[in-house]
Scaffold this active site. Structure first.
Site, PDB file in Angstrom:
ATOM      1  N   TYR A   1     -13.129  28.066 -14.759  1.00 43.55           N
ATOM      2  CA  TYR A   1     -14.026  29.225 -14.757  1.00 43.55           C
ATOM      3  C   TYR A   1     -15.036  29.093 -15.890  1.00 43.55           C
ATOM      4  O   TYR A   1     -16.201  29.463 -15.741  1.00 43.55           O
ATOM      5  CB  TYR A   1     -13.222  30.526 -14.886  1.00 43.55           C
ATOM      6  CG  TYR A   1     -12.403  30.804 -13.659  1.00 43.55           C
ATOM      7  CD1 TYR A   1     -12.970  31.415 -12.552  1.00 43.55           C
ATOM      8  CD2 TYR A   1     -11.057  30.442 -13.603  1.00 43.55           C
ATOM      9  CE1 TYR A   1     -12.224  31.657 -11.409  1.00 43.55           C
ATOM     10  CE2 TYR A   1     -10.304  30.681 -12.464  1.00 43.55           C
ATOM     11  CZ  TYR A   1     -10.897  31.292 -11.376  1.00 43.55           C
ATOM     12  OH  TYR A   1     -10.159  31.518 -10.246  1.00 43.55           O
TER      13      TYR A   1
ATOM     14  N   ASN B   1     -16.120  36.002  -3.566  1.00 44.33           N
ATOM     15  CA  ASN B   1     -16.839  35.043  -2.733  1.00 44.33           C
ATOM     16  C   ASN B   1     -16.528  35.303  -1.258  1.00 44.33           C
ATOM     17  O   ASN B   1     -15.385  35.169  -0.838  1.00 44.33           O
ATOM     18  CB  ASN B   1     -16.427  33.622  -3.126  1.00 44.33           C
ATOM     19  CG  ASN B   1     -17.014  32.556  -2.232  1.00 44.33           C
ATOM     20  OD1 ASN B   1     -17.991  32.771  -1.525  1.00 44.33           O
ATOM     21  ND2 ASN B   1     -16.400  31.391  -2.249  1.00 44.33           N
TER      22      ASN B   1
ATOM     23  N   CYS C   1     -14.688  28.098  -3.675  1.00 38.17           N
ATOM     24  CA  CYS C   1     -14.041  28.767  -4.802  1.00 38.17           C
ATOM     25  C   CYS C   1     -12.618  28.263  -5.028  1.00 38.17           C
ATOM     26  O   CYS C   1     -12.065  28.441  -6.113  1.00 38.17           O
ATOM     27  CB  CYS C   1     -14.059  30.279  -4.612  1.00 38.17           C
ATOM     28  SG  CYS C   1     -13.338  30.863  -3.073  1.00 38.17           S
ATOM     29  N   HIS C   2     -12.036  27.611  -4.023  1.00 41.60           N
ATOM     30  CA  HIS C   2     -10.692  27.046  -4.199  1.00 41.60           C
ATOM     31  C   HIS C   2     -10.704  25.897  -5.207  1.00 41.60           C
ATOM     32  O   HIS C   2      -9.657  25.513  -5.714  1.00 41.60           O
ATOM     33  CB  HIS C   2     -10.110  26.584  -2.855  1.00 41.60           C
ATOM     34  CG  HIS C   2     -10.881  25.492  -2.193  1.00 41.60           C
ATOM     35  ND1 HIS C   2     -12.040  25.724  -1.482  1.00 41.60           N
ATOM     36  CD2 HIS C   2     -10.665  24.154  -2.144  1.00 41.60           C
ATOM     37  CE1 HIS C   2     -12.509  24.577  -1.023  1.00 41.60           C
ATOM     38  NE2 HIS C   2     -11.685  23.601  -1.408  1.00 41.60           N
TER      39      HIS C   2
ATOM     40  N   GLU D   1      -8.384  17.820   0.125  1.00 41.68           N
ATOM     41  CA  GLU D   1      -9.423  17.067  -0.565  1.00 41.68           C
ATOM     42  C   GLU D   1      -8.845  16.014  -1.503  1.00 41.68           C
ATOM     43  O   GLU D   1      -9.579  15.400  -2.277  1.00 41.68           O
ATOM     44  CB  GLU D   1     -10.318  18.035  -1.340  1.00 41.68           C
ATOM     45  CG  GLU D   1     -11.027  19.024  -0.434  1.00 41.68           C
ATOM     46  CD  GLU D   1     -11.941  19.969  -1.192  1.00 41.68           C
ATOM     47  OE1 GLU D   1     -12.378  19.624  -2.312  1.00 41.68           O
ATOM     48  OE2 GLU D   1     -12.236  21.049  -0.650  1.00 41.68           O
TER      49      GLU D   1
END
Length: 185
Positions: A112, A135, A143-144, A170
């Site tokens: 963050y 979001n 945002c993950h 990912e």
């Protein structure tokens, strides 16, 4: 924009969950985890676009390329979302944070604090976290990929299990899962 506006929705099944896209004629404006969030979306839309009508139609999402790319993403394929037209509804600060989310590369995580620095507000970490939690386009605006300063998972709209699964898609498996559900909504 409001009365007379149509907000389209299309539910896209994924192997482990259901994701519902929301959008106007201008672009995608929401991605909900599981269909029960559609009721919450109605409340949110009434605030953002009073009088807007919801209508089931996958056509706009196919035309925008969002449906196909999300299907491919959930199948484990590396895809980008940068050219999908968006119709974001939020405060100027929220939209600034959401735009910065698009800069987080696939397969990477930021804190963050780093996200706050990215928008030129290094002392606004908490405000950035709050905007991140609002979001409306998770996955598309990733945002993950944002984690706590100590490298742990933090809240996610769909829960930490979903956040961990998206990161795993990912190839991100080094994030500690001892985070908390505090910001789940």
């Amino acid at each position: 924009m409001g009365a007379g506006t149509t907000i389209y929705h299309y539910t896209l099944p994924d192997a482990e969950a259901t994701w519902t896209l929301l959008g106007s004629e201008r672009g995608v404006c929401g991605l909900l985890y599981n269909e029960e969030q559609l009721g919450e979306a109605r409340t949110w839309l009434e605030k953002q676009r009073p009088g807007a009508q919801l209508r089931a139609d996958r056509g706009p999402f196919e035309a925008f390329g969002a449906a196909d790319r999300l299907r491919r993403y959930f199948a484990g394929e590396r895809v980008g979302f940068e050219d999908i037209p968006l119709d974001l509804m939020g405060t100027p600060f929220q939209r600034e944070v959401w735009a910065a989310l698009a800069n987080i590369p696939y397969g990477e995580v930021w804190t963050y604090g780093r996200l706050a620095e990215e928008i030129g507000r290094p002392t606004a970490t908490r405000a950035v976290g709050a905007a991140n939690g609002r979001n409306p386009l998770p996955v598309i605006l990733p945002c993950h990929r944002v984690v706590g300063a100590n490298g742990t998972l933090t809240g996610y709209r769909g829960g930490l299990t979903v956040k961990k699964r998206l990161l795993a898609l990912e190839g991100i498996d080094h994030v500690e899962d001892r985070g908390h559900e505090r910001f789940r909504f």
